[in-house]
Design an enzyme around this catalytic site. Sequence first.
Site, short mmCIF file in Angstrom:
data_model
loop_
_atom_site.label_atom_id
_atom_site.label_comp_id
_atom_site.label_asym_id
_atom_site.label_seq_id
_atom_site.Cartn_x
_atom_site.Cartn_y
_atom_site.Cartn_z
N GLU A 394 0.85 -1.20 0.00
CA GLU A 394 0.00 0.00 0.00
C GLU A 394 0.88 1.24 0.00
OE1 GLU A 394 -2.15 3.41 1.93
OE2 GLU A 394 -0.31 2.38 2.50
N HIS A 507 5.75 7.27 9.28
CA HIS A 507 6.72 6.82 8.26
C HIS A 507 8.17 6.96 8.68
CE1 HIS A 507 3.87 6.96 4.50
NE2 HIS A 507 3.35 6.31 5.52
#
Lengths: 702, 702
Positions: A394, A507
């Site tokens: 993803e 992230h």
Amino acid sequence: MSQNLIKPATIFTAKPPPICYFLFFIILCILGFYALHFPPRIPQNAALYRQMFLSSGDNYTLYSYLRALTQHPHLAGTKPSLDTANYVKTHFQTLGLETHVVPFKALLSYPLHASVALHFRNGTELKLPLNEVGISGYAVSGLVQPYHAYSPSGSAHAKVVFVNYGREEDYRALAVRGVDVNGCIVIARKGDDLGRGAVVEIAEAKGALAVLIYAEGDRSRGGFGTGVERGTVMRGVGDPQSPGWPGIEDGEKLGLQESEVLSRFPRIPSLPLPFETAQIILESLGGGLMPQEWRDSGQSRFSGVGPGPVMLNFTYQGEKKLATIYNVFAVIRGSEEPDRYVLLGNHRDAWTYGAVDPNSGTSALLDIARRYALLMRKGWNPRRTIVLCSWDAEEFGMIGSTEWVEQNLINLGAKAVAYLNVDCAVQGPGFFVGATPQLDNLIFEVTKKIKDPDSEGATVYEKWTTINGVKNIQRLNSVDSDFVPFLQHAGVPSVDIYYGSDFPVYHTAFDSFDWMINNADPFFHRHLAVTGIWGLLALHLADDSILPFNYHSYADQLKEYKDVLSSFVDNSISIALLTASIEELYSAAKQAEDEAKRLMEQEAAATSIILKMRALNDRLLLAEKGFLDPEGLKGRQWFKHLVYGPCNNHESKLVFFPGIADSIQESTRMSTGDEQKAIQHEIWKVARAIQRAAGALRGELS
Amino acid sequence: MSQNLIKPATIFTAKPPPICYFLFFIILCILGFYALHFPPRIPQNAALYRQMFLSSGDNYTLYSYLRALTQHPHLAGTKPSLDTANYVKTHFQTLGLETHVVPFKALLSYPLHASVALHFRNGTELKLPLNEVGISGYAVSGLVQPYHAYSPSGSAHAKVVFVNYGREEDYRALAVRGVDVNGCIVIARKGDDLGRGAVVEIAEAKGALAVLIYAEGDRSRGGFGTGVERGTVMRGVGDPQSPGWPGIEDGEKLGLQESEVLSRFPRIPSLPLPFETAQIILESLGGGLMPQEWRDSGQSRFSGVGPGPVMLNFTYQGEKKLATIYNVFAVIRGSEEPDRYVLLGNHRDAWTYGAVDPNSGTSALLDIARRYALLMRKGWNPRRTIVLCSWDAEEFGMIGSTEWVEQNLINLGAKAVAYLNVDCAVQGPGFFVGATPQLDNLIFEVTKKIKDPDSEGATVYEKWTTINGVKNIQRLNSVDSDFVPFLQHAGVPSVDIYYGSDFPVYHTAFDSFDWMINNADPFFHRHLAVTGIWGLLALHLADDSILPFNYHSYADQLKEYKDVLSSFVDNSISIALLTASIEELYSAAKQAEDEAKRLMEQEAAATSIILKMRALNDRLLLAEKGFLDPEGLKGRQWFKHLVYGPCNNHESKLVFFPGIADSIQESTRMSTGDEQKAIQHEIWKVARAIQRAAGALRGELS
């Protein structure tokens, strides 16, 4: 009286005459016949099983799933990532669920080398750190260095310009000061308006040579500001080599040099920077004076935007290569309508450890599997088929889910009831949800059943609605998780659920189990809440004899959009048909609602009603398809939904009706006549889409 | 023995003890409960009703319907045409059928003035007749003069060139002789390869100023050679002002000057000519010598192809104007699956009297209505809904059916079982049928039940198959009747039925009731046969619990196409996935077939099977949708079907896989590399389409 005493006795003692045996025999035959030909439909007590589901929640299992999933970084296409696929597969299998693993070969992108150095007039060079401070031994731990996936390799030796958030308006502000970024390297801070890809795209258009992006660390949250945000800069979604079709083995794959493939990648390289490194570069900037409002928003320490005077040496080398990704599925077959699918999806791949993104969601998915398996052992079978989906890749552009949706487009279009997405289940406090409007009511009902994790004795619904009012369900027009192919390409009603709106370790190498424990959800109560809401939504969608879709909410939402739109266009544009089409949807919704009531009342009378319910459900399903336009949005055909989809133009004020929004944005570039016509045409298209939805919901041919 | 005599007596005479009453009461309760909650599904004896349908045929009613319909010419948009709509409506209503009339405003085209005259060197002018010889008082009778609908108005004074059938190869033959039509008026005879529109389109591309087309009269058939063939020269189908969307009241209508609208009309004017008039012009031609093969094919009387020497004066004036057209529907609601539609359609509008085209079909439709109403009075109700459709303005470009299909696209796409078209029911002798391949078997079965109208004691099937062998079902890739929007746009399985392949009075003033009586079907036995086949097909599709679709035939047909295709492309092109996809379809077809058998066996066990049958039928329906490509065919997006659709290029050798066919035709114009890629890409697309169909038929998610 004695007779009275005797009589009852005789009934049971006196040997009955043969006729009784005869009658008994007749009865048995009749009963046998009926029992054989018309087995009574014992309606499963769905409510009971929902109760059972709620009472089977357990934050410890969630805790243990997350710990197991986050022991190593597991970037898509790597060995540790395959390990997580196997972990999920084994979990499903151990529970006795029908399990599938569907591999795809997809084009992923990895870094090889990166360096950024300041080059001073006196010839000295200052090499700047690019990795997270306080994290060492990337190679050993399997951590990938900070990079932008699909950034081209490249070098630049040029002056730097600070472009604030990198928005068009920021470049305009620079232009006013006579600052031109053409031939320069730009440095931008992460803002809320633009995605990383858009920042690079705009910089590229302005003639920049390379892009540096940093996030302003939120010092308040225990020193996690030193993280560096990885991410993709690919345009569009899915494998760039199989645009619009499934990237299956032996399937068509475009060459890397085809223009359609190249158009998916930026033409200039980019890198994410640690906050500290960004500060060093900003300090070195002279040149034009920084606009006041930029400074007010946190850049007070610096005054210059550049260019220069100091030169910067930039180098990035990466590789794009085919890697195998794995979607993992658990299927619970429906007992009455196995050909109707309720899909729960979460991606599994992570930039680093993925404790928040995405494995807080994965642990919820695994726990739902455990709890559903428990219900099954208690005798439950859903009326419709439930599919638990664990997506891969993803982070690179929804590749796993997109390729799978493209492969199953026809069946999903005709048979998928809804897609329920959870990406980062828990980022912090506060319940958030996005959905297509026909699901609003169901979400309200379900959140009323779930304990709020952060306040004693309150439900999620109470806390949620008191904080931000009832009308706070977001809409799914962004392109940032796996609901995109389902809703924006296949037109499947969708939901996206999460706790916490934003988190500092997004992230970065710090998105770890420890961080989750210490910051986002120490006791996994928020995990528990998300799991409960997610699983309960699915139980209703899978078990309710009439689908819990309310198109009145959809009409309300469209009416709001229409009102906003009318303030954007002048009187020369007609929105008459748009208004009429929304009225059509209202009346179709009312009609469906009444019919549902009638059928529910008759439901007891079993068999004859089954097909009627199925037929109504088919209409409830079909309505969303009306919003799709086979030709898709202008310039990005893959996006078929005319109500919810991304706008081409980053400055668009309208966040709905993407086709209309674009035509309004582009209108400045056309002669008035053409503007009018283009906008009007897009409005016609949306009106017809709403009419199609109303017609599908009504179900009658004209 | 005496006991033996008494016992039986006692059973019925001896007053039973109270327990018997008690037992009776119990039985009644039990039976009452079951009867109430599980009413036994008495399966209608469909076979009985089909027999009843066959025995209720009557050629006299067909005769009387046709006579009533053909008393006046009834061109679409005129008063007499509205009268036919009312006639059909009244017929449906009188039978007690649910009747709807759906009007559309559409852009039609009518002639105002036309003249053609030879202009000799000596200044004399010879005005040539343009109307049918032997027909007078057009205005009085309401006959429209011969013209080409949507031809632009215009004049030309130029030399004439004879272009044979007006094919590319004919122009090449002329070029070899140094004859250029640029700046000339061309005259063409009607051929089998090209439609009238294509003849004009090619002539326009060659620089001709105007086009004259005549049909070579077949003198053998009672002097009907003097007719003049009217017809449309519009490109594409449907109302040109609402391309791709329904032309509803207050809907979007493009302006007449929009390029998208203009592209639908020829840029040069054209006219049809009487055979005799054409002869006069041909006689006047000198110039280049006519190619031998042209003369061999019937032009032996003439030697010259022109240009000139004589000049020709050409004038045509017409008007395009909005007119109201009327689709008329009769609906017979399904008892068990009212939301599944079996559609029978025929257009009603005619160029003149329309005895053959289309009202022989209309009389069949009206008789089917009569016979179905009869069955209903006998207690019949179809399992699925049957819709009888009487279309308007087909002659102008399938406008009535196309606008309606566009308006009902989503519902038809999801719920239409099949569309059964009859245009010219009877043109002459010989049974002809076109169909999508999953319906082949049903057609065979049904034609075995119908008496052949032209041979004693034989069935249609026997006569038909002995004459042209079994494999003679045509495919529906032409664009010449109302099945086009259903199959080629919406992907609805379709059938087209007719007797006689061709008739001399096509679109002329002689297409009259008299002609039908004297030539095509004196005793209306052929009408009777078509009506029987048409109505029986619909009864099976509406009543069979499992849809009579056989996808094995589809796979067979695709395999043939694949084999033909492979002879057109060299080895550099891979058809591996195409082959694989067809195998997938075979196995999916087998799977569906086995499942159907299983379900039929279990059908007796009623209730639990209903949804299973519905689910299988949904898959059988969905499969055809797999062949659609949302983006449509390159350059003509409206055509979505990748197996059956028109080719862009008139010289294409492939009459299937239109996308592939075009890419092969265009390949000569591209560099080899690009050729390969374009062809390969189109083959990929078809392979994926077949995989989608197989996946839809299998029904399982991957």
